[in-house]
Design an enzyme around this catalytic site. Sequence first.
Site, short mmCIF file in Angstrom:
data_model
loop_
_atom_site.label_atom_id
_atom_site.label_comp_id
_atom_site.label_asym_id
_atom_site.label_seq_id
_atom_site.Cartn_x
_atom_site.Cartn_y
_atom_site.Cartn_z
N GLU A 89 10.20 15.27 15.43
CA GLU A 89 10.63 15.13 14.04
C GLU A 89 9.85 16.15 13.19
O GLU A 89 8.63 16.07 13.09
CB GLU A 89 10.33 13.71 13.54
CG GLU A 89 10.82 13.47 12.14
CD GLU A 89 10.64 12.01 11.70
OE1 GLU A 89 9.53 11.48 11.86
OE2 GLU A 89 11.61 11.44 11.19
N GLU B 89 9.69 1.31 11.08
CA GLU B 89 10.78 2.27 10.92
C GLU B 89 10.14 3.65 11.03
O GLU B 89 9.43 4.08 10.12
CB GLU B 89 11.44 2.01 9.55
CG GLU B 89 12.84 2.54 9.49
CD GLU B 89 12.86 3.95 9.00
OE1 GLU B 89 12.75 4.86 9.84
OE2 GLU B 89 12.95 4.14 7.78
N GLY C 284 7.04 5.20 8.57
CA GLY C 284 6.25 6.43 8.65
C GLY C 284 6.32 7.01 10.04
O GLY C 284 7.34 6.90 10.72
N SER C 285 5.22 7.61 10.49
CA SER C 285 5.24 8.35 11.75
C SER C 285 5.07 7.42 12.96
O SER C 285 4.54 6.31 12.84
CB SER C 285 4.12 9.39 11.74
OG SER C 285 2.87 8.72 11.62
N CYS D 222 13.96 9.98 7.03
CA CYS D 222 13.84 9.50 8.42
C CYS D 222 15.15 9.66 9.18
O CYS D 222 15.15 9.98 10.35
CB CYS D 222 13.36 8.06 8.43
SG CYS D 222 14.22 7.05 7.25
N GLU E 63 3.02 7.87 15.43
CA GLU E 63 1.60 7.70 15.74
C GLU E 63 0.98 6.57 14.91
O GLU E 63 0.29 5.71 15.44
CB GLU E 63 0.82 9.01 15.51
CG GLU E 63 0.95 10.00 16.65
CD GLU E 63 0.85 9.37 18.04
OE1 GLU E 63 -0.15 8.68 18.31
OE2 GLU E 63 1.79 9.53 18.85
N GLY F 48 2.62 4.22 13.47
CA GLY F 48 3.31 2.99 13.90
C GLY F 48 2.61 2.34 15.08
O GLY F 48 2.43 1.13 15.14
N LYS G 280 0.86 -1.19 0.00
CA LYS G 280 0.00 0.00 0.00
C LYS G 280 0.89 1.23 0.00
O LYS G 280 1.46 1.62 1.02
CB LYS G 280 -0.93 0.01 1.22
CG LYS G 280 -2.16 0.80 0.93
CD LYS G 280 -2.54 2.00 1.71
CE LYS G 280 -1.71 2.96 2.41
NZ LYS G 280 -1.71 4.29 1.77
P1 NAP Z 1 2.00 8.29 8.09
O1 NAP Z 1 0.61 8.68 8.42
O2 NAP Z 1 2.77 7.54 9.08
O3 NAP Z 1 1.93 7.50 6.68
C1 NAP Z 1 2.80 6.51 6.24
C2 NAP Z 1 2.00 5.41 5.53
O4 NAP Z 1 1.09 4.79 6.44
C3 NAP Z 1 1.15 5.92 4.37
O5 NAP Z 1 1.08 4.92 3.37
C4 NAP Z 1 -0.20 6.07 5.05
O6 NAP Z 1 -1.28 6.10 4.15
C5 NAP Z 1 -0.23 4.85 5.92
N1 NAP Z 1 -1.18 4.92 7.04
C6 NAP Z 1 -1.66 6.03 7.67
N2 NAP Z 1 -2.52 5.67 8.66
C7 NAP Z 1 -2.60 4.32 8.65
C8 NAP Z 1 -3.33 3.36 9.42
N3 NAP Z 1 -4.15 3.72 10.41
N4 NAP Z 1 -3.16 2.06 9.13
C9 NAP Z 1 -2.33 1.66 8.16
N5 NAP Z 1 -1.64 2.53 7.38
C10 NAP Z 1 -1.75 3.84 7.62
O7 NAP Z 1 2.84 9.55 7.72
P2 NAP Z 1 2.32 10.91 7.07
O8 NAP Z 1 0.98 11.30 7.62
O9 NAP Z 1 2.37 10.77 5.62
O10 NAP Z 1 3.42 11.91 7.60
C11 NAP Z 1 3.36 12.41 8.94
C12 NAP Z 1 4.71 12.50 9.59
O11 NAP Z 1 5.30 11.20 9.67
C13 NAP Z 1 5.75 13.30 8.86
O12 NAP Z 1 5.65 14.66 9.07
C14 NAP Z 1 7.04 12.71 9.40
O13 NAP Z 1 7.39 13.29 10.63
C15 NAP Z 1 6.68 11.27 9.60
N6 NAP Z 1 7.17 10.42 8.49
C16 NAP Z 1 8.27 9.67 8.70
C17 NAP Z 1 8.75 8.87 7.68
C18 NAP Z 1 9.96 8.04 7.86
O14 NAP Z 1 10.65 7.74 6.90
N7 NAP Z 1 10.25 7.59 9.05
C19 NAP Z 1 8.13 8.86 6.44
C20 NAP Z 1 6.98 9.63 6.26
C21 NAP Z 1 6.51 10.39 7.30
P3 NAP Z 1 -1.81 7.50 3.49
O15 NAP Z 1 -0.80 8.54 3.77
O16 NAP Z 1 -1.94 7.16 2.07
O17 NAP Z 1 -3.10 7.82 4.12
#
Ligand code: NAP
Length: 486
Positions: free
Chosen positions: A388, A256, A234-235, A290, A237, A239, A181
Amino acid sequence: MGNVQSTENLKSYKMFVGGAWVDTSETSAVVNPATGEKIAEVPIATIEELNLAVKAAKDAFDHGEWRDFQPVERGRLLYKVANLIRQNQKEIAEIEMLDTGKPFNIAMFEVEIGARYYEFYAGVADKIMGETIPIKDGILDFTKREPLGVTAHIIPWNGPFQMTSRSVAPALATGNTVVIKPAQETPLSTLKLAEILDEAGVPKGVVNVVTGSGRVVGNALATHPDIRHITFTGSVETGKTIMKAAAENITPVTLELGGKSPQVVFADADLEEAAKVVASAITLNTGQVCSAGSRLLVERSVHKEFVEKVKTHMETLKIGSSEDNADIGPLITKNQLETVEAYVQYAKDNGAKIHCGGKRPNIDSNGFYYEPTLVDEIAPDSKLAQEEIFGPVLVVLPFDTKEEALEIANGTEFGLSAGIWTSNINTAHWLADRIRSGQVYINSYSVGTGVEIPFGGSKKSGIGREKGLEALKYYTEVKNVAIKYM
Ligand code: NAP
Ligand code: MG
């Protein structure tokens, strides 16, 4: 191409389920962050459609021809994928550039990293071995490493092609099947990857790409009882949400979750080299990495001098789109831009000193650009030094002793990467031993493509390790077989 229809400036994509390209009734828009323009539409899967993808992956694992692929054949298949990626490198990089806003040369590098993952894991597909365990005469005891089944890959938007490849390649090398996804913001290069995997001869159902939101499709994937492993980047939260969802089915997770990684610079370091790398480690991909080095811990005696050097590097970076031959592109969305702005505003309101940046650049574009920003005179426990930001914002935290540097370095809830800059080998090792962090760089920060070395975090930066041989552990489980023959 069966999966994409093109009208003048807008492409309509399908998603990849059970080896077929499928349409859905609802679609979502994909925007180019460098212009703010809509460039494509992708399907929004329903939960039923997601369930079909998991079923296809489960059928492919349980009954399909994938089961008969010998380890060496899986390796050959992955070599073919790596070659096809390299043959299509420009096209994939162009897609990645339009989808994420990153400069073309960075996109080209990330596509090469993607190819390297398939190449690296191709070479180990037939070298995953068990052990024989001595028990007593008449008993032969041995272990095997077996694939888990259907693996879920939930991908963020900051480096979609290389991050998808980072987990898909080891999952396939070890014989699992896959449901991906991608992030709603950046699904295009993952859909292109599906086309390449199909062309390489990956059997139907072995890899599926389902597009849609994390809240609906991602959640349905994470809670699905037939998923046997979840890899998420991803984030923190999200995670946590995924880990809770996985608990229901006792599904293992690799998480991660980013960081607030320190760059610790001592007065005896090569300050020229350190300043160049420190500036690039927070501006690469506009800070949306990240492992970005987002806190600069600098020995007080060189504080002023070093900050000047970093500032000079930051100010010479050209901001803009690939067409402008820029060094740094836009942030991913307007929302992310506003988040970064809010952090810097908070710093200003709390008396911080902004050495450079701190605003949108003066360029003629609707893109989501922000200047590299150097924030000083803030406390190590302020939210700017703790959270972050995921933008090109570096906070400066001076220290007097190595003990104080260690305390500040370890003083966040994260522990992903750390940089240590010194010419004193004792100081370097003293700190490397004590920093709570998945990886430590000494007089460097990031080396090569990083494909070969284990990567992951301590504390809230995550669970498990990706990359290198280490990742193979997470896509296999050990079975012990004991035979009595006497
Ligand atoms: P995110 O919400 O953690 O999204 C990452 C992935 O998880 C996306 O594919 C997202 O889908 C999916 N996702 C979101 N909620 C989910 C759930 N309840 N169940 C399963 N999958 C879910 O990150 P973001 O909102 O795009 O970014 C927010 C913050 O996260 C950033 O500002 C940054 O601080 C952090 N981040 C960290 C990394 C890293 O490499 N560690 C990467 C990205 C973001 P959709 O987005 O398509 O809804
Ligand atoms: Mg999100």
